[in-house]
Each structure stands twice: as structure tokens, then as C-alpha cells.
Scaffold this active site. Structure first.
Site, PDB file in Angstrom:
ATOM      1  N   GLU A  52      -6.712  -8.001  -1.062  1.00 46.50           N
ATOM      2  CA  GLU A  52      -7.139  -8.105   0.341  1.00 46.50           C
ATOM      3  C   GLU A  52      -8.626  -7.806   0.442  1.00 46.50           C
ATOM      4  O   GLU A  52      -9.156  -6.993  -0.328  1.00 46.50           O
ATOM      5  CB  GLU A  52      -6.410  -7.084   1.223  1.00 46.50           C
ATOM      6  N   GLU A  63       0.815  -1.222   0.000  1.00 45.59           N
ATOM      7  CA  GLU A  63       0.000   0.000   0.000  1.00 45.59           C
ATOM      8  C   GLU A  63       0.847   1.271   0.000  1.00 45.59           C
ATOM      9  O   GLU A  63       0.777   2.083   0.941  1.00 45.59           O
ATOM     10  CB  GLU A  63      -0.976  -0.014   1.175  1.00 45.59           C
TER      11      GLU A  63
HETATM   12  C1  GLA Z   1      -4.390  -2.937   4.747  1.00 46.36           C
HETATM   13  C2  GLA Z   1      -3.016  -3.573   4.909  1.00 46.36           C
HETATM   14  C3  GLA Z   1      -3.022  -4.819   5.722  1.00 46.36           C
HETATM   15  C4  GLA Z   1      -3.946  -4.702   6.900  1.00 46.36           C
HETATM   16  C5  GLA Z   1      -5.320  -4.349   6.405  1.00 46.36           C
HETATM   17  C6  GLA Z   1      -6.339  -4.276   7.509  1.00 46.36           C
HETATM   18  O1  GLA Z   1      -5.024  -3.248   3.602  1.00 46.36           O
HETATM   19  O2  GLA Z   1      -2.394  -3.819   3.668  1.00 46.36           O
HETATM   20  O3  GLA Z   1      -1.700  -5.060   6.150  1.00 46.36           O
HETATM   21  O4  GLA Z   1      -3.481  -3.722   7.755  1.00 46.36           O
HETATM   22  O5  GLA Z   1      -5.272  -3.101   5.793  1.00 46.36           O
HETATM   23  O6  GLA Z   1      -7.615  -4.058   7.004  1.00 46.36           O
END
Ligand code: GLA
Length: 682
Positions: free
Chosen positions: A315, A156
């Protein structure tokens, strides 16, 4: 025929997620159980190593992957592939202690302290050297491992760094952009205003919160530079892996409607698009169907970044997140719906954060496939496992693609410039929302749009909407003219074509760059309305008579020199009787101009007309139903999603439902949150 474009070694869709065995190295029983449970849930991939730097390299130079290699081997032996991350999303304490330049500086230029994650300076040479060492070691150890599917670069990417190194890099980046000619920059930024003229590039600061931050060109160039800087860092990581022998594809996980960087630029340098999808269903401000449509827009945006291959939902939350003001569990059925929506929109993966819930620290209460109780009979585990079984039933859609003929233009420069412009009303600019509302209107007609940049490839589209295209990049006026001339249907709105790529106002009338001729009009004023203002327009019928009235909100433009056909006129206030919506025949196509903001549904006739002109078939869908289509060489797969909490019947649907194995004949009924995947031969 199954064809996995992304991962030829995998049979079918990916189902898996972030897995952090490093938190459980002293519990071999748990690690063993995890594999059993993953198999039971139909999980065939994990993402490991996302924040594992301190385990890989507990002290400087002391690198070992002995903890990871056997786990990866064991997973592979059990049919579970690995997506391996570079660990640069968070740094070990020793690194920041010894190399403080790795820590980011905030918008006042003050250095952060060690901690959290994602707070590194992407240009720090010391940090990069440490990244080079760890990434090289990772690639040397794991490249070409049969269980390795791809490289997940950092995590991210986001944010800006205002340190001295970045300041210097910004100056160099500007010098290159403006051919080392400071006068060229001064002209582009219109710096004679308020005595902002620079004598040399090294006088220029980032837009510090307590410094120069009202030169629009500087602000925009800073965002462009920061996109370049993050991309440069990402490319550095990719190059490092490649030099160390890694051949697997790369990705980095994007975020919802992400603002900081221009993903169109970044995406040129990675192999696969992936994003992290965290919807907030059952909230207290929006229906589930409206909320999920916003997700759908995100999916479309990320799908369109590389339209010739599927994307990945990297995710999503099994059950619940823990970082919102209110963290509400997904109700039964919602997990399936959210996951299937991603696949419907073009994802070949359903992945989660996280497979096993961590025992401590800030994400210990975030949803996971395996909860602290550790069993296979939790509601969430059962829903994940049931989805795993359903994904297998539809594995023939792996590698299939969409084939959309409608696109919405969406540019990061434009987002930034509109928000930064000292114009309109800050509360109601709503560029993103406007694009989404247009998307929603097409979706309600069963027509799925792509989301493309103005510089992107438009060749596959017959209908393009370019709402609020305030910034015209070089050549876009001509590109639009050619699109319409060749038979395209194009719709634009108020606040289009006002400035060039440097944010200098187009002279000679808006929309500039020759678009006044394409639309057959010029805009003279844009008026901002208060929420209480009551303005309306009348839609005209075929004989130019008033058919019915619809409300206008937020913005209305006063048009002049109108040679286009007038489809609607203002009813009241000082614009009364002047054109509000127009259609210009230009070459073989039509250019529509909507000079004021209305509910899109109130101007559905325009959408129908554009689709009919383009010979695109549409059907009004029942409220709450989303339809997405994916195509193989010889089949079409229509996904119907009931995003509402009531059963819905959809008429006119026939074909084989892959999920139930039943033939549907003209009428499909979907239960609350129900999904059907209807296959038809082409
Ligand atoms: C983000 C991060 C993960 C985790 C999620 C929690 O997407 O990439 O490591 O912290 O949020 O929702």
C-alpha cells in the site's frame, strides 16, 4: 530476461492496489469505468476483499461470493490480476453480537465494544471457527482461479489482547517455554526481587496496566507471546486456505517500523513480504531527503526478511492520506519518487490504498487513483498513469535482487528490552534512530546495507554493525567472534552485551558472552548526559596525536582493561583521557567499539576504514541522492533518486538510463525528485 520470481504468470512489475467494488455494487457504470481507468493507468493488479466479510456473509452461515466472482473474472479478462484477502481484519455486527469473545480486551482486561477494525482476539475459539468457515468457503470458490495471484492474510495484524483466553494461553506458552518448571521461570525473571515469586504458572497475568508490569522478563515474554499469538492466528488462516485447496502464495501486510510483533519470527510462516508505506513528505520537521531515507531503512528491513526474492510495497497513498494531524498532498513528482524508491530498494510492486475513493465513512477523503470526480485528468491520476508507463520501461528489473555486503543488526527483542529497561534516559534511548543513522551513513557513501537479526544468516556480509545490542541471544557472542575471526569487520557501540536473552545482566563485565575478548575491552559505567552537557572526544591520528574534536551526546561509557587500539579519547569531564573509540584486531578481522554516541557523519573515517578493509567500493554521494542497486544474472541496475528539491549532478555515472533510453557518460543530472535507472552489463 524478465523473471518474475513472485508471480510467474505476470509479465513485469505489479502496479495496482486495494479496490473495493463492494461499495459500488449498485453502480455498474462505475465498476465498468473503473476497469477502463485502471487500464489507462497501467494497473495490472487489485487487492480485493480486505474488509468484505459483511458482504460475503451478511448473516451467519449465509455465504455467497456471487458479487465478487464476476468482478474478478472481468478484471482478469482485462489483464488485471487479483490479490484476494481473507476478510478477518474487521467483523460483521452479527458475529460480535453472538460471539462476544471475538472482541479484544484492553490492557485493563476490559472487553471492547463492537466496531472499528483490527480489534479481535486471536485466540477466541468461537472467532476462529467463524474464520475457518469463511476462509474455507473463499478458498473453495477462488483457489486456482487464473486471475488469482496470491492470498493476503487479514490486514495489518497488530495489538495485544488481555482477555481470559489470552491469559490462559500466555500461561501455557510460558509453561512450554520454561519446561513446565516454575522455578526456571522464577530464576529467568529474577522474581525474588520485590517478592515477585510465582508458585505456579496459573498465577501469572498478562502485564495489565493496573497489574504486574515491572517484571522485565514478564513484559518481554508477553511481547514474544503476542508475536506467537498473532503468528499462530495467521498460520491458522493459511492452513485453512491450504486445506481448502489454495496453492497460491501468501502474504500479510506489514507496517512501518512496526513495534508490536517480531516480524523476524512472523516472516518464517509467510511466502512473500509486503508492507504499507505511508511517508509524510513536505513536512515541517525534516527535509524530504532525510524523511525518505527513513523509508529507505524500512524498505531495507523488509527486503532483508527474505533476501532471495523481491518484496512488495502493498500500500501507499496516491496523493494524500487522511489520518494524520496534517494531511498534505504529495507535490508533483513526489509520487513517482516514493514509488520508484520502493522498486529501487527491491520491491517488485507499486500498490496503493486505494484505487477508487470511497464515497462515505472515515476514508472518504483518503487519496485514491480515481477521485470522486471520476475522470482520468486529475493531477494524481495522471501521475499514477505516468508511473505506470515508467514501470513498463523498467520491467526487465522484475525479479532482480540486491547483493549487499553490509548489514545492520536489528532485533525486536532488543528494541523492546531497551525501551523497557529502567536505565538511561527515556527520551534519548533511540535504538531505532541509532540503527537508521548508521544506515544513513553507509547510504551517503553509496553503500546499501541490509537489516538483519542477530539470529539471521550473516554469511553474505563482510561488514556488520551491531549498535546498542543490549540483549545477546544465546550463541550470539560466539557468532560475532567467529564472524570477526574469519575476517569480518564488525562495529558495535555503548550499551552492547549487557544482558542475556532473559534480560539477566551478564556477569564478569560488558560486553558479555566472550565479547570483551573480541573487542579487547570491558565497559564499567554508562553515563547519561543531559542535552545541555558539553562532552567531546578527540579523534587520534596515525601517530596517536589528537587530530580533531567531535561532540558526544546522550551516552558515554567508561572503558577499562583496554587492549584494543585506541582511535579516540574523551576530552573532558571525569572520563577525560580514557578511550572512546577502539579497534581490535581479532583473527583475520577487526572489531570496532564506539563507546559514546556521536553523529555518525563525524566518525565517517570508521566507515571508510571498515569498507576499505572489506574491499567494498564506495563513493561519497551528493546530498539528497540515494543509490540502490539490483542485479540480474548478467546486469546491474543502479537506481539514482534525487530526494531533494533541487537539481543535482552526480559524477562517475555511466550506462543506459532505462527511463529515458539515453546513454549516460560519466555525469548524470537529476531534476528535483528525479529518478534514473542505469543499466550496465556485469
Ligand atoms: C492502512 C490500511 C488500509 C487503509 C490505509 C489508509 O494501511 O491497511 O485499509 O486504511 O491504511 O492509509
Amino acid at each position: 530476461m524478465k523473471k518474475n520470481i513472485l508471480f510467474p504468470q505476470v509479465n513485469g512489475l505489479l502496479h495496482g492496489g486495494d479496490y473495493n467494488p463492494e461499495q459500488w455494487l449498485d453502480r455498474p457504470d462505475i465498476l465498468k469505468k473503473d476497469i477502463e481507468l485502471m487500464k489507462e493507468a497501467g494497473i495490472n493488479s487489485v487487492t480485493m476483499g480486505v474488509f468484505s466479510w459483511a458482504v460475503h456473509e451478511p448473516t451467519e452461515g449465509n455465504i455467497s461470493f456471487d458479487w465478487l466472482a464476476p468482478i474478478m473474472d472481468r478484471l482478469y479478462e482485462n489483464g488485471i490480476y487479483t490479490i484476494l484477502a481473507t476478510p478477518t481484519g474487521a467483523r460483521p455486527a452479527w458475529l460480535d453480537e453472538k460471539y462476544p469473545s471475538a472482541m479484544r480486551c484492553n490492557e485493563m482486561g476490559v472487553r471492547n465494544h463492537h466496531g472499528v477494525r483490527h480489534n479481535h482476539c486471536m485466540q477466541s475459539p468461537e472467532f476462529r471457527e467463524k474464520v475457518r468457515i469463511i476462509d474455507t468457503a473463499l478458498a473453495q470458490k477462488f483457489a486456482n482461479h487464473p486471475g488469482l495471484l496470491m492470498w493476503h492474510i487479514s490486514n495489518e495484524f497488530g495489538g495485544y489482547c488481555y482477555c481470559d483466553t489470552c491469559r490462559k494461553k500466555f500461561q501455557e506458552w510460558l509453561a512450554k517455554r520454561y519446561d513446565h518448571d516454575i522455578n526456571k521461570l522464577n530464576k529467568a525473571w529474577w522474581t525474588t526481587f520485590w517478592s515477585h515469586t510465582f508458585n505456579s504458572f496459573d498465577q501469572i497475568d498478562p502485564p495489565y496496566a493496573n497489574g504486574e508490569n515491572c517484571v522485565m522478563g514478564l513484559n518481554l515474554d508477553w511481547k514474544r507471546f503476542s508475536t506467537w499469538s498473532a503468528t499462530d492466528f495467521m498460520r491458522f488462516e493459511i492452513d485453512t486456505l491450504r486445506s481448502a485447496g489454495a496453492n497460491e502464495p501468501t502474504t500479510t501486510n506489514y507496517m512501518e517500523m512496526f513495534y508490536d510483533y517480531d516480524y523476524h519470527y512472523m516472516s518464517q510462516f509467510i511466502d512473500v513480504i509486503s508492507w504499507d508505506n505511508y511517508p509524510e513528505p513536505h513536512n515541517n520537521w525534516q527535509s524530504d531527503e532525510a524523511h525518505l531515507l527513513e523509508r529507505s531503512f524500512n524498505h531495507a528491513l523488509y527486503r532483508s526478511l527474505k533476501p532471495d526474492q523481491p518484496f512488495m510495497m502493498m500500500e501507499s497513498a496516491p496523493g494524500v492520506v487522511n489520518w494524520r494531524p496534517y494531511n498534505k498532498y504529495r507535490r508533483p513528482g513526489m509520487h513517482n519518487l516514493i514509488s520508484m524508491q520502493a522498486v529501487a530498494a527491491g520491491s517488485d510492486t507499486v500498490q496503493y490504498f486505494q484505487i477508487r475513493k470511497s464515497r462515505g465513512s472515515s476514508e472518504q477523503w483518503h487519496g485514491a487513483v480515481i477521485d470522486h470526480i471520476g475522470t482520468n485528468d486529475t493531477r494524481i491520476f495522471k501521475e499514477v498513469a505516468s508511473l505506470g508507463a515508467d514501470l513498463k520501461k523498467i520491467d526487465e528489473i522484475t525479479g532482480t535482487l540486491s547483493d549487499n555486503k553490509v548489514a545492520i543488526l536489528f532485533d525486536w527483542d532488543n528494541r523492546w528490552a531497551i525501551d523497557d529497561a529502567w536505565a538511561l534516559a527515556n527520551d534519548t534511548k533511540n535504538y531505532d534512530k541509532t540503527c537508521m543513522e548508521i544506515y544513513n551513513e553507509f547510504m551517503s557513501l553509496g553503500v546499501e546495507p541490509d537489516i538483519v537479526s542477530s539470529n539471521g544468516d550473516w554469511s553474505r556480509y563482510k561488514v556488520i554493525c551491531a549498535p546498542m545490542l543490549y540483549v545477546l541471544q544465546d550463541g550470539i557472542g560466539e557468532k560475532i567472534a567467529e564472524f570477526v575471526e574469519a575476517g569480518g569487520q564488525l562495529m558495535s557501540t555503548y550499551f552492547t552485551g549487557y544482558v542475556n536473552k532473559d534480560l539477566l545482566a551478564n556477569l564478569g563485565g560488558f560486553p558479555g558472552d566472550g565479547l570483551d575478548k573480541v573487542f579487547g575491552l570491558r565497559s564499567e559505567e554508562i553515563d547519561t548526559l543531559y542535552p545541555e552537557d558539553e562532552i567531546s572526544i578527540s579523534i587520534l591520528d596515525k601517530t596517536d596525536k589528537r587530530s580533531h574534536s567531535i561532540p558526544v551526546h546522550d551516552y558515554q561509557e567508561l572503558l577499562r582493561d583496554v587492549t584494543a587500539d585506541v582511535l579516540a579519547k574523551y576530552d573532558n569531564d571525569y572520563m577525560a583521557g580514557t578511550p572512546a573509540i577502539t579497534r581490535n584486531s581479532y583473527g583475520e578481522g577487526h572489531a570496532y567499539y564506539v563507546a559514546c554516541r556521536t553523529n555518525q557523519n563525524d566518525i565517517e573515517f570508521l566507515y571508510r576504514e571498515m569498507l576499505e578493509n572489506a574491499n567494498i567500493v564506495y563513493t561519497k554521494l551528493p546530498v539528497g541522492i540515494e543509490k540502490h542497486s539490483r542485479f540480474s544474472e548478467d546486469c546491474r541496475y543502479d537506481f539514482y533518486l534525487n530526494c531533494s528539491d533541487k537539481p543535482v549532478a552526480i559524477s562517475g555515472v555511466s550506462g543506459l538510463d532505462l527511463l529515458t533510453g539515453k546513454d549516460i557518460d560519466k555525469q548524470l543530472t537529476l531534476e528535483k525528485y528525479g529518478v534514473a535507472v542505469i543499466k550496465n552489463k556485469l
